[in-house]
Scaffold this motif. Structure first.
Motif, PDB file in Angstrom:
ATOM      1  N   LYS A   1      34.633  38.482  79.720  1.00 52.25           N
ATOM      2  CA  LYS A   1      35.625  38.787  80.739  1.00 52.25           C
ATOM      3  C   LYS A   1      36.910  37.990  80.541  1.00 52.25           C
ATOM      4  O   LYS A   1      38.001  38.515  80.738  1.00 52.25           O
ATOM      5  CB  LYS A   1      35.058  38.529  82.122  1.00 52.25           C
ATOM      6  N   SER A   2      36.780  36.739  80.147  1.00 54.16           N
ATOM      7  CA  SER A   2      37.983  35.931  79.941  1.00 54.16           C
ATOM      8  C   SER A   2      38.781  36.442  78.743  1.00 54.16           C
ATOM      9  O   SER A   2      40.013  36.456  78.775  1.00 54.16           O
ATOM     10  CB  SER A   2      37.616  34.468  79.765  1.00 54.16           C
ATOM     11  N   GLU A   3      38.088  36.898  77.702  1.00 56.75           N
ATOM     12  CA  GLU A   3      38.787  37.407  76.529  1.00 56.75           C
ATOM     13  C   GLU A   3      39.517  38.703  76.838  1.00 56.75           C
ATOM     14  O   GLU A   3      40.660  38.889  76.415  1.00 56.75           O
ATOM     15  CB  GLU A   3      37.816  37.631  75.372  1.00 56.75           C
ATOM     16  N   ASN A   4      38.867  39.631  77.574  1.00 61.93           N
ATOM     17  CA  ASN A   4      39.562  40.888  77.835  1.00 61.93           C
ATOM     18  C   ASN A   4      40.752  40.674  78.770  1.00 61.93           C
ATOM     19  O   ASN A   4      41.773  41.335  78.636  1.00 61.93           O
ATOM     20  CB  ASN A   4      38.616  41.987  78.314  1.00 61.93           C
ATOM     21  N   ARG A   5      40.633  39.727  79.703  1.00 60.18           N
ATOM     22  CA  ARG A   5      41.794  39.406  80.553  1.00 60.18           C
ATOM     23  C   ARG A   5      42.944  38.871  79.716  1.00 60.18           C
ATOM     24  O   ARG A   5      44.106  39.214  79.942  1.00 60.18           O
ATOM     25  CB  ARG A   5      41.402  38.395  81.624  1.00 60.18           C
TER      26      ARG A   5
ATOM     27  N   TRP B   1      36.343  44.752  77.298  1.00 54.81           N
ATOM     28  CA  TRP B   1      35.938  45.073  78.667  1.00 54.81           C
ATOM     29  C   TRP B   1      34.683  45.943  78.667  1.00 54.81           C
ATOM     30  O   TRP B   1      33.759  45.718  79.455  1.00 54.81           O
ATOM     31  CB  TRP B   1      37.086  45.773  79.392  1.00 54.81           C
TER      32      TRP B   1
ATOM     33  N   SER C   1      31.785  43.780  77.791  1.00 53.24           N
ATOM     34  CA  SER C   1      31.403  42.873  78.885  1.00 53.24           C
ATOM     35  C   SER C   1      30.633  43.592  79.988  1.00 53.24           C
ATOM     36  O   SER C   1      29.866  42.963  80.714  1.00 53.24           O
ATOM     37  CB  SER C   1      32.645  42.203  79.464  1.00 53.24           C
ATOM     38  N   ARG C   2      30.818  44.890  80.109  1.00 55.11           N
ATOM     39  CA  ARG C   2      30.055  45.643  81.116  1.00 55.11           C
ATOM     40  C   ARG C   2      28.614  45.843  80.686  1.00 55.11           C
ATOM     41  O   ARG C   2      27.732  46.010  81.529  1.00 55.11           O
ATOM     42  CB  ARG C   2      30.713  47.004  81.346  1.00 55.11           C
TER      43      ARG C   2
ATOM     44  N   PRO D   1      26.519  38.350  81.872  1.00 55.79           N
ATOM     45  CA  PRO D   1      27.612  37.365  81.822  1.00 55.79           C
ATOM     46  C   PRO D   1      27.211  36.115  81.046  1.00 55.79           C
ATOM     47  O   PRO D   1      26.118  35.588  81.201  1.00 55.79           O
ATOM     48  CB  PRO D   1      27.856  37.020  83.292  1.00 55.79           C
TER      49      PRO D   1
ATOM     50  N   ASP E   1      31.777  32.995  81.386  1.00 53.43           N
ATOM     51  CA  ASP E   1      32.277  33.956  82.358  1.00 53.43           C
ATOM     52  C   ASP E   1      31.883  33.612  83.794  1.00 53.43           C
ATOM     53  O   ASP E   1      32.413  34.200  84.723  1.00 53.43           O
ATOM     54  CB  ASP E   1      31.752  35.353  82.023  1.00 53.43           C
ATOM     55  N   ARG E   2      30.939  32.683  83.963  1.00 49.75           N
ATOM     56  CA  ARG E   2      30.474  32.338  85.307  1.00 49.75           C
ATOM     57  C   ARG E   2      31.143  31.068  85.794  1.00 49.75           C
ATOM     58  O   ARG E   2      31.296  30.096  85.055  1.00 49.75           O
ATOM     59  CB  ARG E   2      28.948  32.147  85.292  1.00 49.75           C
TER      60      ARG E   2
END
Length: 147
Positions: free
Chosen positions: A2-6, A62, A65-66, A70, A74-75
């Motif tokens: 999640k951090s990478e796709n953001r 993304w 990540s789905r 996690p 990511d947590r």
């Protein structure tokens, strides 16, 4: 993930904003300073394509990540110990990447000097080196041990 796709989506937004700013900046520049009239489209298109590539990578991350659980990164409640353990298998040493780079260099030299026989030899060796890299652990002494 999640951090990478953001990160990639934020970078894509920045590059799209810079494409707009660059297009505006080159269109209002005075002809005495720049020597041309109107927008400089090559830079605008290059920035837009860069933003699209960043968006594509962010979208792929993304989607990944789905599908996976996690990771500790990511947590927000993760501890350092949550990241302990094996991270995967990494090859201790291989000569195939060197061969792949050398083959790509030969093909590039063929393109630079317009020598199509050298391009063909380089591309054939790129295919050979890629197959060698991919199947490095499926040959040799290990193959007999599996059966």
């Amino acid at each position: 993930m999640k951090s990478e796709n953001r990160l990639f989506f934020v970078l894509a937004l920045f590059v799209f904003a810079m494409a707009g700013l660059y297009g505006w900046w080159t269109s209002v520049a005075s002809p005495e300073q720049s020597g041309h009239h109107g927008t400089e489209w090559i830079g605008v298109v290059a920035l837009i394509l860069s933003g699209l590539l960043l968006s594509m990578i962010g979208g792929a991350l993304w989607l990944i990540s789905r599908r996976i659980e996690p990771r500790p990164e990511d947590r927000k409640d993760a501890e350092i110990a949550d990241g302990a353990g094996d991270l995967g298998f990494f090859s201790p040493g291989s000569y195939w990447p060197f061969g792949l780079a050398l083959s790509a260099g030969i093909a590039s030299l063929g393109l630079a000097f317009d020598q199509w026989w050298l391009v063909a030899a380089g591309l054939i060796s790129v295919l050979f080196a890629t197959c060698g890299l991919m199947f490095e652990y499926y040959t040799g002494s290990r193959r007999g041990a599996e059966h």
